[in-house]
Design a protein around this motif. Structure first.
Motif, short mmCIF file in Angstrom:
data_model
loop_
_atom_site.label_atom_id
_atom_site.label_comp_id
_atom_site.label_asym_id
_atom_site.label_seq_id
_atom_site.Cartn_x
_atom_site.Cartn_y
_atom_site.Cartn_z
N ILE A 8 -7.87 3.87 2.21
CA ILE A 8 -6.62 4.12 1.49
C ILE A 8 -6.76 3.70 0.03
CG2 ILE A 8 -4.18 3.47 1.30
CD1 ILE A 8 -4.16 3.29 4.39
N GLU A 63 -7.57 0.32 5.48
CA GLU A 63 -7.10 -0.17 4.17
C GLU A 63 -8.11 0.17 3.07
OE1 GLU A 63 -4.01 -1.85 2.09
OE2 GLU A 63 -4.08 -1.72 4.26
N VAL A 114 0.76 4.27 -2.78
CA VAL A 114 0.52 5.67 -2.43
C VAL A 114 1.64 6.55 -2.97
CG1 VAL A 114 0.37 7.29 -0.49
CG2 VAL A 114 -0.90 5.14 -0.40
N LEU A 115 2.88 6.15 -2.77
CA LEU A 115 4.01 6.93 -3.27
C LEU A 115 4.01 7.00 -4.80
CD1 LEU A 115 6.84 5.81 -0.84
CD2 LEU A 115 5.69 8.02 -0.92
N LYS A 164 -2.33 11.40 5.70
CA LYS A 164 -1.17 10.53 5.94
C LYS A 164 -1.35 9.60 7.14
CE LYS A 164 1.88 13.33 8.81
NZ LYS A 164 3.18 13.96 8.89
N ASN A 165 -2.25 9.93 8.05
CA ASN A 165 -2.45 9.08 9.23
C ASN A 165 -3.62 8.12 9.08
OD1 ASN A 165 -0.29 10.24 10.66
ND2 ASN A 165 -1.58 12.00 11.18
N THR A 191 0.83 -1.21 0.00
CA THR A 191 0.00 0.00 0.00
C THR A 191 0.86 1.26 0.00
OG1 THR A 191 -1.70 -1.20 1.21
CG2 THR A 191 -1.86 1.18 1.20
N ARG A 192 1.90 1.24 0.79
CA ARG A 192 2.78 2.42 0.87
C ARG A 192 3.41 2.73 -0.49
NH1 ARG A 192 5.51 5.49 4.54
NH2 ARG A 192 7.65 6.05 4.08
#
Length: 104
Positions: free
Chosen positions: A52, A49, A7-8, A44-45, A3-4
């Motif tokens: 997101i 899931e 997102v990036l 960001k916090n 997921t990270r």
């Protein structure tokens, strides 16, 4: 893909698209940069899931709309505008024909 990383990836693609779409327009470049960064910072916090994934989808959709639909237009006076389409937005001009072409 994690997921990270997704997102990036969306974050980077939005910034790359911003650079192409608003090329040579410092005001629009800065405004888009601030808005992209603000939205990512605001969320960001997020831990859900599902939320997101929805935000990743939204970011991808926004990037597509920017890339495929936004044109640069510059005012050249009271009655004139200069249109600056990107190469990717130009289509081949093929005349319309009601009847299909005959194969030779």
């Amino acid at each position: 893909m994690g997921t990270r990383v997704k997102v990036l990836s969306v974050f980077k693609s939005l910034h790359r698209t911003r650079m192409a779409v608003f090329k040579d327009d410092e005001r629009a470049l800065t405004a888009a940069k601030l808005k992209i960064n603000e939205e990512f910072r605001k969320n960001k916090n997020e831990l859900s899931e599902e939320n997101i994934k929805k935000m990743i989808k939204m970011g991808s959709d926004v990037e597509t709309v920017l890339r495929e639909s936004v044109l640069q237009v510059e005012h050249l006076g009271d009655q004139k505008l200069l249109l600056r389409p990107r190469e990717s937005l130009l289509l081949e001009n093929v005349p319309y024909c009601d009847q299909p072409r005959k194969k030779s």
